[in-house]
Design a protein around this motif. Structure first.
Motif, short mmCIF file in Angstrom:
data_model
loop_
_atom_site.label_atom_id
_atom_site.label_comp_id
_atom_site.label_asym_id
_atom_site.label_seq_id
_atom_site.Cartn_x
_atom_site.Cartn_y
_atom_site.Cartn_z
N VAL A 66 3.85 -4.69 14.94
CA VAL A 66 2.69 -6.46 15.21
C VAL A 66 2.93 -6.64 16.37
O VAL A 66 2.95 -7.34 17.35
CB VAL A 66 3.96 -7.24 14.35
N VAL A 67 4.41 -6.58 16.90
CA VAL A 67 5.19 -6.86 18.08
C VAL A 67 4.39 -6.47 19.63
O VAL A 67 4.62 -6.62 20.00
CB VAL A 67 6.75 -6.57 18.18
N PHE A 115 -3.77 -12.24 13.64
CA PHE A 115 -3.99 -13.47 12.47
C PHE A 115 -3.15 -14.26 14.12
O PHE A 115 -3.91 -15.73 13.98
CB PHE A 115 -3.79 -13.10 11.21
N LEU A 116 -1.60 -13.96 14.02
CA LEU A 116 -1.18 -14.45 14.39
C LEU A 116 -2.00 -14.84 16.33
O LEU A 116 -1.97 -16.52 16.45
CB LEU A 116 0.14 -14.20 15.13
N VAL A 117 -2.63 -14.12 16.85
CA VAL A 117 -2.97 -15.14 18.37
C VAL A 117 -4.27 -15.93 18.02
O VAL A 117 -4.82 -16.95 18.47
CB VAL A 117 -3.68 -13.65 18.82
N ARG A 122 3.24 -19.22 18.90
CA ARG A 122 4.17 -18.97 20.24
C ARG A 122 5.29 -17.40 19.73
O ARG A 122 5.79 -17.72 19.18
CB ARG A 122 3.95 -19.44 20.16
N LYS A 123 5.53 -16.78 21.22
CA LYS A 123 6.49 -16.02 20.38
C LYS A 123 7.77 -15.94 20.93
O LYS A 123 8.47 -15.63 20.15
CB LYS A 123 5.83 -14.84 21.45
N GLU A 124 7.78 -17.53 21.46
CA GLU A 124 9.37 -18.17 21.68
C GLU A 124 9.75 -18.23 19.89
O GLU A 124 10.46 -18.16 19.23
CB GLU A 124 9.56 -19.10 22.03
N ALA A 183 10.41 -8.10 13.56
CA ALA A 183 9.63 -8.69 14.43
C ALA A 183 10.07 -10.08 15.61
O ALA A 183 10.02 -9.98 16.09
CB ALA A 183 8.49 -9.68 14.04
N PRO A 184 11.08 -11.21 14.44
CA PRO A 184 11.80 -11.90 15.87
C PRO A 184 12.74 -11.45 16.07
O PRO A 184 12.60 -12.39 17.07
CB PRO A 184 12.37 -12.50 13.92
#
Length: 339
Positions: A66-67, A115-117, A122-124, A183-184
């Motif tokens: 995912v990352v 989906f996230l995009v 936000r990647k932060e 992922a986080p």
């Protein structure tokens, strides 16, 4: 004249060819890097397998994929697909079964990243909506990998159809936890930029806190007293003091330690059925992941809101002071004219 034009055209074509070659080499390097990271993480994760040799309660490669899709784009999918195939081929009934599993293992994180995009993630992970988005992505998209993977196991004869539901639940939660836990941490770690002056005090505090979390996680995992909840206040402290930079590694430490304990049947995982052990493990891991993600994002949002409020107050104070000085100057000028 014709010769100079021809030379210019040839030079342009040569430059485009060099750029194309450089782009292909860069893409190949990215694919190889992603594939290597996925393969190594997968081989290590198979030591946690509970059903057959490829169904684990925590699958970090999904988080890595995912990352990779978020940071490098969907074009690195061949690295994930090839790595997933080579990992599954030795432990599958046939190369066709391994290929089917690899399709599910590639498609699920790709759908999660898309989906996230789409929702503006936000990647932060510094907003509450980002925490909600990654949870929804993990829980929904991993339905694909679990359904495809366990379906392949049943069709290939690796497990009986009656074991479908149990294997599916372990596979789904394992992939979902891989996204929520790994992922986080990777997103924060890969974007971390050290300041010019390193705050050694805070760095020492974070290091000591993570060591304490690791020690407590190991201790409560080996006891039969059911004391795993003792790590939650420490996780909250990490999120409050350091936001995602503290909560993400803390959550990965806790989930990794407890999952290892479950695979080795330590402590509270020593008895009961597989379903009961998995229910306890995944309920705890989900609590850790959600607490880490949501609490850190909430603290970051509150801190940003407080900073914006302080900035607005400072600007208002500056405007009032400027207006007061202008008014005083105008009154002084009027007094001078009257006299």
């Amino acid at each position: 004249m014709m010769g100079s034009r021809l030379a210019g055209v040839l030079e342009t074509l040569s430059g485009r060819q060099r750029g194309l070659r450089s782009g292909l080499l860069t893409r190949a390097a990215k694919i190889a890097l992603v594939g290597a990271a996925y393969y190594v993480a997968a081989r290590l994760s198979l030591h946690l397998a509970l059903i057959q040799k490829n169904v684990t309660p925590l699958w970090p490669p999904t988080g890595i994929a995912v990352v990779a899709f978020l940071l490098l784009g969907p074009e690195v999918w061949p690295g994930v697909a090839l790595a997933a195939f080579f990992v599954n081929e030795p432990i599958s009934a046939s190369w066709l079964a391994a290929a089917g599993t690899a399709v599910g293992n590639t498609l699920a994180p790709l759908v999660a990243a898309m989906f996230l995009v789409r929702v503006g993630f936000r990647k932060e992970i510094d907003r509450l909506r980002d925490g909600i988005a990654i949870v929804v992505a993990a829980l929904s998209s991993m339905l694909i990998s679990a359904s495809v993977g366990v379906g392949v196991l049943v069709l290939s004869g690796a497990i009986h159809a009656s074991a479908f539901l149990g294997a599916w639940a372990v596979w789904w939660t394992g992939d979902a936890m891989g996204v929520l836990v790994v992922a986080p941490f990777l997103l924060i770690a890969l974007q971390l930029r050290l300041p010019a002056r390193i705050p050694w005090g805070r760095l020492a505090e974070l290091t000591v806190l993570l060591l304490v979390i690791a020690a407590v996680s190991l201790a409560v995992s080996r006891t039969h007293l059911g004391l795993m909840f003792l790590v939650l206040p420490l996780l909250g402290w990490a999120a409050w003091r350091f936001q995602q930079a503290g909560s993400a590694p803390a959550a990965m430490l806790i989930a990794g330690t407890v999952t290892w304990a479950a695979a080795r049947r330590w402590g509270v995982f020593g008895g009961g059925t597989l379903f009961a052990r998995m229910l306890t493990l995944q309920a705890f891991n989900a609590t850790v992941a959600l607490t880490s993600c949501f609490f850190a994002a909430l603290v970051t949002e509150r801190m940003r809101a407080q900073q914006d409020l302080e900035r607005a107050a400072a600007e208002l104070e500056a405007r009032v002071r400027s207006g007061t000085l202008e008014l005083s100057a105008a009154n002084g000028w009027d007094s001078a004219r009257a006299s």
